[in-house]
Enzyme design. Structure first.
Site, PDB file in Angstrom:
ATOM      1  CB  CYS A  96      -0.961  -0.030   1.180  1.00  7.62           C
ATOM      2  SG  CYS A  96      -2.301   1.149   1.014  1.00  7.62           S
ATOM      3  CG  HIS A 223      -3.362  -3.601   3.341  1.00  7.89           C
ATOM      4  ND1 HIS A 223      -2.304  -3.005   3.990  1.00  7.89           N
ATOM      5  CD2 HIS A 223      -4.063  -2.594   2.776  1.00  7.89           C
ATOM      6  CE1 HIS A 223      -2.367  -1.697   3.820  1.00  7.89           C
ATOM      7  NE2 HIS A 223      -3.424  -1.412   3.077  1.00  7.89           N
ATOM      8  CD  GLU A 225      -0.743  -5.572   5.871  1.00  4.18           C
ATOM      9  OE1 GLU A 225      -0.636  -6.119   4.752  1.00  4.18           O
ATOM     10  OE2 GLU A 225      -0.997  -4.356   6.008  1.00  4.18           O
TER      11      GLU A 225
END
Lengths: 268, 1015
Positions: A96, A223, A225
């Site tokens: 990002c 994302h 994660e």
């Protein structure tokens, strides 16, 4: 082999450092969250780490363009060290805002193998609005270390400036050289073909992530994660019912974890 | 305002860099679309947006080129230095920048980045200022373009230049340097309080008279007030008498302003503390705090509270090692003046209530709540007669507020998974903007309980974060008044989330755990005057040197430095032995830290400026000298007209109409703008199911390695208050709890927060409503055993002005009580979303349905279509004991993982809940109203479907778990209404056995989503 050491960058509005570090530790790495100023004043040395992670966030509030001011700070103060790092057998992952920083630094896509020239941009979303939503990603066969063995994944995006843009010649090169790692998909697995909301920002060629020529550097808008647990998914309550009714065990981990595991695997 | 714009003569010194975008610019596209919508056609053909940076510093060409190259994206943009851009074809050019002194985050970042790039800092008076230039093509008159541009510009904070193409081509926009040049007097005045009542009242309303300034000829001879002190007459008299008899001198302006801040409604909650009728100890102590105290005593070892009411937030137990904190604030008046600025300062400000809790909690979750008028409303209201000084339209307010919370929350990296919007025409004069933050804090840090803090005698007073400027003067006293033409523009400011993020990170991730400071608090309302004086109570005194306070620009009067509410600042007590270490750490993280004084133990609040003592007031008087108000209330429940209309035979149309209602329909556009996934803990999300239906509660895992979760929800029923505020409050409490229970919340580990937003609080009728609502808070909380841990009240949400016909109007918000819940669940993997999951699953309704349509959405819907306004009398009532038993039983079902989904019945009752469940799941439902457990009197299908009776949950359970579920629910109100079907239709059979609705889920979804699709 010892766990690979990950430098997870923080400071000036980076805000996904903790969950990114968590994803790396879940994958078997040894992450350390380090303030950019501690690198600049020499309290920490980049070369002591195997993996460099540029997490998501709002460095400098996106002022003067997303990722721009932080890239400028790094270029002004850490460029030589960073160049040495990327030219060694190490990995770097930008997610990002981290992707935006890497692009502004010219670490990606580095089409001719030379780091430091900004070749592509992440422009304002077509909606001109911040979008937080889940997307499906397809994975292309590339040299990329991080995407090895991944068929596809569902992960969230959350950004206002994520529209991948490059001039036609650059775009052609990117495709030809196989630098596009992730693309946005429509629900049935067909290309999103630029259609909102499957392609959430209007990215050219549905591009969600690109790597450099070595495959050791990856940048992506979504994302991973944020999907390392089963419970992260937006539809986990529905999936859970499905598993239970079929008498199957619930998975523990989310699809995004594979990105971090691949990074750890590289150093085994 | 005492600012000066420096124009033209400085052109040679200041440089202008213009940056144009050379690819398709989405920002321009969206702006064009908005202009076309506003102009009702295609009068505007095209737009081009240019970013402008004005650099006020002598620079060489090569340096400028370097800076321009840094600011412009080499792929998508092109920069022009010192030479105006000239697009080939345009008719108008306009430029919007900030007024001097208004926070300019982009300019600030550009300044920092340029300094880093050049390797040399800017001098204090040098700066970079951002603005936006727009080229516009279209045949528009000057008047027309002015009107259009007005939709993008707020004169309170921004400056505007418009030029037609001819005059622009002659030399561009010129160079404007919006540097602040204050012409304040730096002396401290003695204020004469030996006045009669009229004089004291006038002094309080107008503020301390500013003496004419010799150095400023255009103001010579004019005496202006400094803005309201907003103290009532008894308070003014107490101050006068105290200075006359005890201190035997006149107060200084610093002292008087300081007292006004500390005694403001905003800080001391004078209405809530006042004696009201027979309630001697005041509404807050008698109803709210007493409930909490009794519950805590009753719960004994099961008490979840760790810190209630006394700190910036409230705190409850999360697990053995952590606590969670919560605070919900309002930022109504600033949001009415500048919606973006008001909302962003609100959210970033309430984040500091987390950082300032105990020894410093980490912001974990943001929440929001908006009460607006219909954004489609186009009738204007004016602050002055003759159509002068218009209020912003509801649409402008909604857009700005939503965006302000977006930027504040997203830039800070705090997820926003939950919120609500509530519409009523009475929010037209003043919107209500609720912003809340939940925090996480270890229970012990370095062996000490982390909710405790204490400044010690000898500790240095250290201010960290942003600098002090003219912004936010009189914010606290301002909120004690109704909005009118005299509302101070300097009460408006814009938040700087990145400055605060740096501050937050270094405090809660580094300094705190190193034990570098003894106490911390937020600089919010009243600025230093409140934060320092508040902390001084911990040790018994303080001595501050205002000359040491870092300023944004020179020449700020001492009293302003003391009360300014400039944002992104906190005050800490740092022991001398840690001072160097602390300041060094702050500096390394790019955070300014300055010693401004010392905590003492002599019982006084001493303030000096330029070596002279300017305030010397005992803390005891400052904090406890405020006279207690005595108030009287008068309230009686009034009989409302009962609506009369025949039950419609077919209800599909009614249901579609209900789903389209402002208060019920989907607001996905808000939820997707707010990052609800950051920090990686999101479990139950704002948009649920394939159909993306907005939920009324959210679940988040604060610790990434643990499944333990935090549940948050909220509820409010301002409409019910028109019938009876008691049930308005009771329903809000029941619904806030129930919304959390529906996702799997545990009432035994749940706390509540109250936000009273009232109007005309001098009016005995309004005070009577307040008392009744507070009584319900006590009654309900004590049965549910859910303690109040934090609250906030805002008592004057009124607007006095004029309509377009020049008639004087008062618009007051309906008395509004927001109840928010904060709870903990042991295993968030058992939590539930609201979407129907699988065909064949059974659909159960828990709880009983009564004829409780008073002030319901259905009656409003029917009144709307018939033009009537009868709200009825049967407002929903709450049987808390019964509901609690049901919720506890449902919790057991959740613990055994029996249900597949659940939704709480709120506005629009059963019908809307069924529709939402079907839309979210993309599945059909077959429902029989005949089996609904109902009051015997209730015999109408439409009432059964849309009654808003509390205490009800709609649940789906797979067949194989249904037997166990039914056995578990034995003794409770539980009825199986039907099944989930593969065929995506909602089929409802009425009491007479006939189909009363048969409607496709696609149609339901369309009705639910249509209204805000293009927002």
């Amino acid at each position: 082999m010892a766990k690979p050491k990950v430098l997870v960058l923080t400071g000036y509005g980076i805000n996904c450092d903790e969950e990114t570090a968590y994803a790396f530790s879940l994958a078997g790495a040894k992450p350390e969250i380090v303030h950019v100023n501690d690198l600049i004043d020499g309290a920490r040395k980049l070369m002591n780490y195997q993996i460099l992670s540029f997490p998501g966030g709002f460095s400098y509030g996106d002022d003067t363009g997303s990722g721009n001011a932080l890239a400028s700070r790094i270029r002004n103060n850490l460029w030589q060290e960073l160049l040495r790092f990327t030219e060694s057998d190490k990995l770097a992952l930008g997610i990002c805002n981290g992707f935006q920083v890497m692009v502004n630094l010219g670490l990606l896509p580095a089409l001719n193998g030379k780091y430091g020239v900004t070749e592509v941009a992440l422009a304002h979303n077509n909606s001109a609005r911040y979008e937080c939503r889940w997307v499906d990603l397809g994975v292309a066969a590339t040299e990329c270390v991080f995407s090895r063995g991944i068929g596809g994944m569902r992960v969230p995006v959350a950004h206002g400036e994520g529209k991948f843009y490059a001039r036609p010649a650059v775009l052609k090169q990117l495709e030809k050289k196989g630098r596009v790692v992730f693309r946005y998909l429509a629900p049935a697995g067909a290309p999103a073909a630029g259609v909102f909301p499957h392609n959430p920002n209007g990215a050219l060629n549905d591009i969600a992530g690109v790597c450099d020529g070595s495959g050791r550097l990856l940048g992506m808008m979504p994302h991973p994660e944020r999907n390392v647990h089963f419970m992260h998914r937006d539809d986990w309550t529905l999936l859970k019912e499905g598993y239970r009714r079929r008498g199957e065990e619930l998975p523990q981990q989310g699809e995004g974890l594979a990105v971090f595991k691949n990074a750890v695997e590289y150093f085994k | 305002m005492r600012f000066e714009l420096r124009v033209s003569s400085y052109e040679k010194m200041a440089h202008r860099i213009e940056i144009e975008t050379i690819i398709d610019d989405a920002r321009a596209g969206v702006m064009l679309e908005r202009m076309r919508r506003m102009s009702g056609g295609r009068a505007v053909n095209s737009l081009q947006v240019v970013d402008v940076y004005t650099i006020d510093r002598p620079l060489r060409r090569a340096q400028l080129e370097k800076i321009a190259a840094m600011l412009a994206n080499p792929v998508t943009q092109r920069a022009a230095i010192g030479k105006p851009l000239m697009p080939r074809a345009f008719d108008w050019a306009f430029e919007i920048g900030f007024l001097p002194g208004v926070t300019d985050n982009v300019g600030h970042t550009a300044r920092e980045a340029a300094a880093d790039l050049l390797g040399s800092e800017f001098a204090a008076t040098q700066g970079v200022y951002s603005s936006r230039l727009v080229f516009c093509r279209g045949k528009l008159s000057r008047r027309r373009i002015r009107a259009l541009v007005a939709g993008f510009y707020n004169p309170l904070i921004q400056r505007l230049q418009i030029k037609d193409s001819r005059s622009y081509r002659r030399g561009g926009m010129g160079v404007t340097v919006p540097q602040v040049k204050l012409v304040d007097r730096m002396e401290v005045d003695q204020v004469d309080l030996e006045l009669d009542d009229k004089g004291l009242r006038e002094l309080s309303a107008r503020g301390i008279p500013d003496k004419p300034l010799a150095a400023c000829p255009e103001r010579a001879g004019r005496v202006e007030g400094r803005g309201p002190l907003a103290l009532d007459l008894p308070s003014m008299k107490v101050i006068r008498d105290y200075f006359r008899k005890v201190l035997k001198r006149r107060p200084t302006d610093v002292e008087l302003e300081s007292l006004a801040q500390t005694w403001s409604e905003h800080c001391k909650h004078t209405i809530f503390a006042a004696e009201l009728d027979e309630v001697k100890e005041g509404v807050f102590h008698h109803y709210i705090a007493r409930a909490t105290n009794e519950i805590r005593r009753k719960q004994g070892r099961k008490d979840i509270c760790l810190s209630v009411f006394k700190d910036n937030s409230g705190g409850i137990v999360f697990d053995d090692d952590y606590m969670v904190t919560d605070k919900v604030e309002t930022h109504n008046s600033p949001s009415a003046l500048d919606p973006f600025g008001g909302a962003i300062t609100g959210i970033v400000g309430v984040n500091r209530d987390t950082i300032g809790f105990g020894i410093g909690a980490k912001p974990l979750i943001n929440r929001y709540g908006y009460c607006f008028a219909d954004p489609a409303e186009t009738r204007f209201l004016y602050r002055l007669p003759g159509k002068k000084d218009p209020l912003l339209t509801p649409r402008r307010i909604a857009d700005g507020v939503i965006d302000g919370v977006q930027v504040g929350g997203n830039c800070s990296g705090i997820p926003t998974p939950h919120g609500f919007t509530c519409f009523d025409p009475r929010y037209r004069g003043k919107p209500l903007v609720f912003v809340g933050t939940i925090g996480l804090l270890p229970r012990r840090i370095r062996g000490k309980r982390a909710e405790q803090k204490k400044a010690l005698v000898g500790d240095k007073i250290v201010m960290v974060g942003g600098r002090v400027g003219q912004d936010g003067i009189h914010g606290a006293t301002f909120s004690s008044e109704a909005l009118s033409s005299g509302s101070p523009a300097s009460a408006v400011q814009i938040g700087d989330p990145i400055t605060q993020k740096k501050l937050s990170d270094v405090i809660v991730k580094e300094a705190r755990d190193k034990g570098l400071y003894n106490s911390i608090t937020d600089n919010g309302a009243g600025g230093l005057s409140c934060s320092v004086a508040e902390m001084a109570r911990e040790c018994g005194g303080c001595r501050v040197d205002l000359s040491a306070v870092p300023l944004k620009y020179p020449n700020l009067s001492p009293w302003k430095i003391w009360v300014s509410e400039s944002q992104e600042r906190m005050t800490l007590a740092v022991p001398p032995k840690n001072l160097n270490k602390f300041v060094r750490l702050m500096t390394r993280r790019g955070v300014e830290a300055t010693v401004i004084g010392e905590f003492t133990g002599d019982g006084n609040c001493l303030v000096e400026y330029a070596g002279k003592l300017v305030m010397d007031v005992p803390l005891k008087f400052l904090h406890d000298g405020l006279p207690k108000k005595k108030l009287r209330s008068r309230y009686r429940v009034k009989r409302q007209p009962e609506p009369r209309f025949a039950a419609p035979r077919y209800l599909a149309k009614e249901l579609l109409g209900m789903l389209d209602r402002l208060n019920i329909c989907g607001k996905e556009f808000i939820a997707v703008q707010y990052d609800h996934e950051v920090q990686g803990g999101s479990v139950i999300k704002p948009l649920q199911g394939k159909g993306r239906v907005l939920g009324e509660a959210a679940v988040v895992r604060p610790l990434l390695h643990s499944v333990r979760g935090v549940v948050l929800s909220s509820a409010l029923y301002p409409g019910y208050g028109d019938i009876d505020p008691y049930w308005m409050a009771a329903c809000a409490i029941d619904a806030a709890i129930r919304n959390a229970v529906a996702v799997g919340g545990d009432v035994g580990k749940m706390a509540l927060l109250d936000n009273f937003c009232w109007c005309s609080s001098d009016d005995p009728f309004r005070l009577g409503q307040l008392k009744r609502a507070a009584q319900a808070c006590y009654d309900m909380a004590c049965v549910f055993n859910t303690p109040f841990i934090s609250g906030k009240d805002s008592m004057y949400n009124d607007f006095r002005g004029y309509d377009s016909a020049g008639r004087s109007v008062q618009v007051s918000v309906p008395p509004t009580l927001l109840v928010s819940s904060l709870g903990v669940v042991a295993d968030s993997g058992k939590c539930l979303s609201l979407d129907a999951k699988y065909p064949g699953d059974r659909v159960y309704l828990l709880g009983e349905t009564k004829d409780e349509l008073g002030a319901s959405e259905y009656l409003a819907h029917k009144a709307g279509s018939r033009g009537g306004r009868s709200i009825g009398n049967n407002v929903p009532r709450v049987d808390a004991k019964k509901n609690l038993a049901l919720y506890r039983r449902f919790e057991r079902a959740v613990a055994e993982e029996l249900p597949a989904s659940a939704i709480s019945l709120t506005l629009g009752g059963l019908g809307v809940a069924l529709a939402k469940m079907a839309i979210a799941g993309g599945l059909g439902l077959e429902i029989d109203l005949g089996v609904v457990l109902r009051a015997r009197k209730l015999k109408r299908d439409d009432y059964l479907l849309f009654s808003e009776s509390q205490g009800r949950l709609l649940v789906t359970v797979p067949v194989e778990r249904a037997e166990r579920f039914e056995r578990l629910m034995r003794g409770m109100s539980c009825a199986c209404l039907g099944t989930v079907t593969d065929r995506p239709r909602l089929m409802i059979q009425g009491l007479a056995g006939k189909t009363v609705a048969d409607v496709s889920v696609a149609d339901l979804e369309e009705a639910y989503k249509r209204r805000f699709r293009d927002y």
